[in-house]
Every structure is written in structure tokens, then in C-alpha cells.
Design an enzyme around this catalytic site. Structure first.
Site, short mmCIF file in Angstrom:
data_model
loop_
_atom_site.label_atom_id
_atom_site.label_comp_id
_atom_site.label_asym_id
_atom_site.label_seq_id
_atom_site.Cartn_x
_atom_site.Cartn_y
_atom_site.Cartn_z
N ASP A 1 0.86 -1.18 0.00
CA ASP A 1 0.00 0.00 0.00
C ASP A 1 0.90 1.24 0.00
O ASP A 1 2.13 1.16 0.13
CB ASP A 1 -0.96 -0.02 1.20
CG ASP A 1 -2.22 0.81 0.92
OD1 ASP A 1 -2.17 1.71 0.06
OD2 ASP A 1 -3.26 0.57 1.55
N GLU B 1 -10.82 6.84 3.42
CA GLU B 1 -9.94 6.35 4.47
C GLU B 1 -9.39 7.49 5.33
O GLU B 1 -9.24 8.60 4.86
CB GLU B 1 -8.78 5.58 3.85
CG GLU B 1 -8.11 6.33 2.72
CD GLU B 1 -6.86 5.65 2.19
OE1 GLU B 1 -6.19 4.94 2.92
OE2 GLU B 1 -6.56 5.88 1.01
C1 BGC Z 1 -5.26 2.91 0.15
C2 BGC Z 1 -5.43 1.86 -0.91
C3 BGC Z 1 -5.21 2.45 -2.27
C4 BGC Z 1 -3.89 3.17 -2.32
C5 BGC Z 1 -3.58 3.81 -3.65
C6 BGC Z 1 -4.02 3.72 -0.04
O1 BGC Z 1 -3.98 4.77 0.86
O2 BGC Z 1 -5.25 2.29 1.42
O3 BGC Z 1 -6.69 1.27 -0.82
O4 BGC Z 1 -5.29 1.46 -3.23
O5 BGC Z 1 -3.88 4.19 -1.33
O6 BGC Z 1 -4.34 4.93 -3.87
C1 BGC Z 2 -3.45 9.58 -2.00
C2 BGC Z 2 -4.07 8.30 -1.55
C3 BGC Z 2 -3.31 7.84 -0.36
C4 BGC Z 2 -3.27 8.91 0.71
C5 BGC Z 2 -2.51 8.44 1.90
C6 BGC Z 2 -3.51 10.59 -0.89
O1 BGC Z 2 -3.00 11.79 -1.29
O2 BGC Z 2 -4.06 10.04 -3.13
O3 BGC Z 2 -4.05 7.35 -2.54
O4 BGC Z 2 -3.88 6.69 0.13
O5 BGC Z 2 -2.79 10.11 0.22
O6 BGC Z 2 -1.96 9.45 2.67
#
Ligand code: BGC
Ligand code: BGC
Length: 612
Positions: free
Chosen positions: A300, A500
Site C-alpha cells: 500500500d 480512508e
Molecule cells: C489505500 C489503498 C489504495 C492506495 C492507492 C491507499 O492509501 O489504502 O486502498 O489502493 O492508497 O491509492
Molecule cells: C493519495 C491516496 C493515499 C493517501 C494516503 C492521498 O493523497 O491520493 O491514494 O492513500 O494520500 O496518505
């Protein structure tokens, strides 16, 4: 309740299907597997250590200092994270970004094609004009693998329209705590849902053969136990014994691997205090050994950085644990960047700390998947397919998926279905005409956004107008005023978009709906009009004030762009068939509540759902 007591209870209530022993399933690939291995083997023999390490490196497009670094470091993969879109987010813009990167890969000595990955998690959701499907929680409510497969198939087609052939989906998390902000990415609280619907998504994305024209590579995530963390904390710690981990959180992977899922992403989270990204037993012994997973593992986003303060030690631990490719969002101006990664991994090999056999295994796995995809012969986008993105045909499929995901929770005085021959209908609430709220997180921006985040698609208001025609007077009232005298009201309310990290509702944060939404509902109620409430949410929310003010309630989850599917159900053109994929708690004190163990006191049982 102590953890052990809860674990035992949980064990008692997982269904019989989930209790079947997890048997090692060594997938036997159809004809051609030997050829793919031979191709990978031949390439591997020709590669230098630098080239091998390049294949193991995935860089975020926004972190790339110079496009030429793709060739310079022989990078195996590029991703666009949730907020790393190219400047032009139309299908054509995405196709160009993909093709530009592929063009660089062609400049390398071995011309190994690049894998370009995105989070197409409910449709090709970073593309303006794409069709957005319901998030997984709604698909879980459909209980229908055919619906999930169709949604994934159309997603794959829209991806092909931009030349992109890898999505970080499906998420087979089994969300066990509604406080978790990623609950909607899960098909539901029970392992059977992940085990049945996860492979359906893989089938839709990968098709019968990864080399087929409309197939894309799936990535099953987040391995393993991401939905089981204590207190529903994102990236938190899942505390349970191995039996529970296998019974609740593993079945989705067993089934997806059987289906041929060729990439898997470990979870940021930990199991009993140990992070998955450094967990040799879970990544290598269990997944690659016992379950026979022969695809590759992609980390990840900057997840290995969390293993400890020393980046070199993080690389050593994660690669030796079984990680094959690392997702790196930092460029040379930041610590833990891709130049540092390739340099340090090479040092580790030369120092004997990462065995050459581990590097070869990782690269062999990646090359074999690329060979299976026949990526070398179809690196670039096909301009003829761009027009398919957001096509009417795709929207019809999504509309049908939407109507199969809507759970009717309450229907008194037969308020639903609405009669098409009423004179005056009020369509109220802040979410009635807001495609952003309707789609939720992971829609254009990473966290989603309210308002017109995406072009195309139909809100509930627009869909009702279209379905009822000019013969019915429709009053649009975001704040609920002016309802007096109407024959009926549809009030659309919902959680505001999140994804998330930002979606967690922990501590004193609860799962209440926004105050302005509840106020709008109250106002309509006070006008004495029959009220059907549509709730957009990524999880069961606190319904107390909604129940009292509504004659009918439709849990619509995060349905995406096709509001027509909601109008179909409101107007009785389709009778509700969906069932709750979660137990619906009465209040925060009942969370976590899974399965039936407190069925007598919860608001709605798992599996509940009315029809007409
Ligand atoms: C997320 C994943 C995602 C990845 C790429 C991560 O923060 O947990 O689900 O695929 O970012 O964007
Ligand atoms: C990204 C996500 C990632 C997240 C984590 C975002 O800027 O686009 O894919 O999961 O940062 O910090």
C-alpha cells in the site's frame, strides 16, 4: 466484554459456510501458463540487478521528478493515487497520461511494458464522465454475484477506454465496526459476502483470461484483517487469534485466489501488534505457500515506511517478508523516495541481506503477470474505445445494479411505491440533487466531495422529474420548506463524502446524520405530508430521528451516478430485493454489533429488508 469472550461469541455466530476449513487451493492456470513462465524466465535471465529492482518499484505519477525517470530506473509500474490525477481528467487525458508512461518504458533496453494502476473501486472513478457504480456495501446488499460481476465488467471496459489495465480492487475487507471510515468499501460484516462477491468482482475485471481484450488486472485488498481493527480504527490493529482471522478475514482471499486474482495488496493494519507489510508468516507462508497465490504483492501507499524509522530496514523487512512491488509516493525532494528505494534495495542485495533468490522470485511473479496479460502487445490505449466511457449502455447497467442494492427498511401506510398520478411531489433534503453526496468517497477527489464532482449521471431529483414527466408538479426544496399541500415527499439525506482516515468516527464522534439534513426532514414532516426518506450512507448511521419522521425509509448506501435506479424503486417499477449486509445498531453503544448475537435489541437484523 473481554476480547476472548467476544471472539468466542463471534466464532459461534459466523455461519456454517464460513466455518468450512480453509483448504489450500493451488490454482492451476489454463493453457499457456508454461509459456508465461518461460517468457518471464527468459526476461529474468537477461536482466541486470538494477532492471530487476526497477520492476519492483511503483512510483506515483505526481512524485515522478521527470517522466524520463521511468526509463532511467526501468520502473515496472506507475500509479495515480486518490489525489494524483493528471491535469486533464477526461478519458482522453487519462489515456494520454498512461500512454506517455508506456512510451518511456519502450525506451528501456528490454522494453518491458509498464503496469499503470489506479483505484477504480466503483467504476473508473477518477475519470470525469465515467459511470460510477454503488460502493461495495450496496453490492453486498444485493447479495447477487451477477450484479457484482457486471459492475466490475463495465468498470474494466471503461478502464480499457483509457488504456489503463490495473485497478486496486476489489476490497474484500470484512468490516466489523461501523466506526471505520472504509466500511463502505467492504461487502458487509460477514465473511460469506467477501467470499462470494469478491471472486465475482475478480471475474468481472479479469474475465476468463487476463489477455482478453476487455480484461484488466484485479488487486484484492487489504490483506488481511483490515476490517477487524480494534475500535474500527483505520490502519489499526486487529486483535484476534489465528482461528478467528482465518474464519472471518481470510475467506475472501481464498476465494479470490481460486478465481485467479493475480495481485494482492497487504493492509496498513497490524495483526496482534505486528504490521502486515512486514509479516512473513502471513505474506509468504500462508498466502503464497498454503494458499498457493502465484501472483504478486504490491504494497500500500508508503506503507513500508511505517514499519520503523529506518527506511533501509523497512525495505529489508518487507521484501524478505514477501512483498514483491513497493508503492512509492515520494519523489527525490522528500525522504523515503523512489531513488532512495532502488539505491537501498540494491545495497541490501549486495550486502547479502536480501537474497538474490527473493529478488528473482518477486520479479518472476511480476513478469509472469505481465506476460499473462499480454501487456507487451497492448501497451497503448485504443482511441476507438474512449467513447465507451460513460456511455448510455454502461449507465443502464449501473442503473440496474443500483435498484438491486436498495434496502427498504420501513414502509408504513404503503407510502411506497409512490403513485405516478399524484399532482404535487416535494423532493427535499440537501442530498436530493447532489451527485457528490450520492457517489461518496473515491469519486474524482480521493475523499469525494459534495456538489457536481463529476459530469453525467442523474440525481434523485433529476431521475424523478424524468420519470414523472411534466404532468406532476415537482417542488425541489433542499431545506424542506414549502411542503404544505403536497401529495407526498421524498426526502434525501446523507453522510457527506469521506474516505480512508477521514471517515473514522471514533471517540466522541458518532454516526449522526448532518443536522441540516435532519432539520429538512423535520420541516417536511411538520407539513403533514407522507414522507419517504432516502438515506445515502457508507454504513449504518444513527436513524433514531429519521425513523420517527418518516413513513418509509430506503437505505440507498452510496449508489453512484445512476439515480434512475432509485426512482425505479420509489415509483414501483422495480420492487426492492436487497437485504442488509450489516446489523443496524440502535446507537453507538451497540457498536460493534455483528451477526445475530443481539438480534433482539438491534434496530434491524443482518439480512433484513422489506419489499412491496
Ligand atoms: C489505500 C489503498 C489504495 C492506495 C492507492 C491507499 O492509501 O489504502 O486502498 O489502493 O492508497 O491509492
Ligand atoms: C493519495 C491516496 C493515499 C493517501 C494516503 C492521498 O493523497 O491520493 O491514494 O492513500 O494520500 O496518505
Amino acid at each position: 466484554m473481554t476480547m476472548t469472550a467476544r471472539t468466542i461469541l463471534t466464532c459461534l455466530f459466523v455461519s456454517a459456510a464460513a466455518l468450512l476449513p480453509v483448504v489450500a487451493s493451488v490454482r492451476t492456470f489454463a493453457a499457456g501458463d508454461d509459456d508465461h513462465s518461460a517468457t518471464a524466465e527468459k526476461q529474468l535471465r537477461e536482466m541486470t540487478l538494477d532492471e530487476k529492482i526497477g520492476q519492483m518499484t511503483q512510483v506515483d505519477l505526481k512524485a515522478l521528478k521527470d517522466l524520463g525517470d521511468i526509463a532511467k530506473y526501468s520502473l515496472g509500474s506507475i500509479l495515480c493515487g486518490g489525489n494524483s490525477d493528471p491535469d486533464d481528467i477526461t478519458a482522453a487525458g487519462w489515456a494520454k497520461a498512461q500512454d506517455d508512461c508506456q512510451g518511456q518504458a519502450l525506451k528501456t533496453r528490454l522494453k518491458i511494458p509498464l503496469l499503470f494502476g489506479v483505484d477504480a473501486v466503483h467504476g473508473h472513478n477518477n475519470v470525469d464522465g465515467a459511470v460510477i457504480f454503488p460502493h461495495n456495501i450496496g453490492l453486498g446488499a444485493s447479495r447477487d454475484p451477477a450484479v457484482v460481476e457486471k459492475a466490475a465488467r463495465i468498470t474494466a471496459r471503461e478502464m480499457i477506454g483509457t488504456g489503463i489495465r490495473w485497478t486496486f480492487a476489489p476490497c474484500v475487507a470484512v468490516a466489523r465496526n461501523e466506526r471505520w471510515g472504509r466500511t463502505y468499501e467492504s461487502f458487509g460484516e460477514r465473511p460469506e459476502l467477501a467470499a462470494e462477491l469478491g471472486p465475482a468482482a475478480v471475474r468481472g475485471l479479469q474475465g476468463d483470461s487476463l489477455a482478453a481484450a476487455e480484461s484488466v488486472l484485479a488487486c484484492v485488498k487489504h490483506y488481511v484483517g483490515d476490517g477487524g481493527t480494534t475500535d474500527g480504527q483505520d490502519q489499526g490493529n486487529t486483535e484476534c487469534d489465528e482461528k478467528t482471522l482465518r474464519q472471518i478475514h481470510l475467506p475472501g482471499y481464498v476465494a479470490a485466489i481460486k478465481q485467479g486474482a493475480a495481485s494482492i495488496m497487504p493492509s496498513y493494519s497490524s495483526w496482534n501488534g505486528k504490521k502486515l507489510h512486514g509479516h512473513k508468516y502471513l505474506l509468504t507462508d500462508l498466502l503464497k505457500g498454503e494458499l498457493g497465490f502465484d501472483g504478486f504483492l504490491i504494497s500500500d501507499w508508503a506503507a513500508i515506511d511505517q514499519l520503523g524509522p529506518d527506511y533501509k530496514a523497512d525495505i529489508e523487512q518487507s521484501i524478505n517478508a514477501g512483498l514483491d512491488m513497493v508503492m512509492i509516493p515520494n519523489g527525490p525532494d522528500k525522504p523515503n523516495n523512489y531513488v532512495e528505494f532502488v539505491t537501498k534495495l540494491k545495497e541490501l542485495v549486495n550486502e547479502g541481506k536480501v537474497p538474490m533468490s527473493r529478488i528473482d522470485d518477486a520479479v518472476r511473479r511480476i513478469l509472469k503477470v505481465k506476460a499473462k496479460m499480454n501487456l507487451a502487445d497492448r501497451r497503448f490505449s485504443d482511441p476507438g474505445l474512449k467513447a465507451k466511457v460513460g456511455s448510455a449502455e454502461h449507465r443502464e447497467v449501473a442503473r440496474d445494479c443500483v435498484r438491486k442494492t436498495l434496502v427498504l427498511l420501513k414502509n408504513e401506510k404503503k407510502v411506497l411505491p409512490l403513485s405516478k398520478s399524484i399532482k404535487k411531489l416535494v423532493v427535499a433534503g440537501p442530498a436530493a440533487d447532489d451527485i457528490g453526496i450520492q457517489c461518496g468517497g473515491w469519486t474524482i477527489p480521493w475523499q469525494g466531495a459534495t456538489g457536481n464532482v463529476i459530469h453525467g449521471g442523474t440525481t434523485v431529483l433529476a431521475a424523478l422529474k424524468e420519470a414523472l414527466g411534466p404532468g406532476v408538479e415537482i417542488v425541489h426544496s433542499p431545506d424542506g420548506s414549502g411542503a404544505t399541500g403536497a401529495d407526498a415527499a421524498v426526502v434525501v439525506i446523507g453522510e457527506r463524502p469521506y474516505a480512508e482516515m477521514f471517515g473514522d468516527r471514533r471517540g466522541d464522534k458518532d454516526l449522526s446524520l448532518p443536522a441540516e439534513d435532519l432539520a429538512a426532514l423535520k420541516k417536511v414532516r411538520e407539513a403533514g405530508v407522507p414522507v419517504a426518506t432516502v438515506v445515502f450512507s457508507g454504513r449504518p448511521v444513527l436513524l433514531d430521528p429519521v425513523i420517527a419522521s418518516s413513513d418509509a425509509i430506503l437505505a440507498a448506501w452510496l449508489p453512484g451516478t445512476e439515480g434512475r435506479g432509485i426512482a425505479d424503486v420509489l415509483l414501483g417499477d422495480y420492487k426492492p430485493t436487497a437485504k442488509l449486509p450489516h446489523t443496524w445498531p440502535l446507537g453507538m453503544a451497540q457498536i460493534p454489533c455483528n451477526n445475530e448475537y443481539n438480534a433482539d435489541v438491534v434496530l434491524f437484523r443482518f439480512g433484513f429488508g422489506l419489499t412491496y
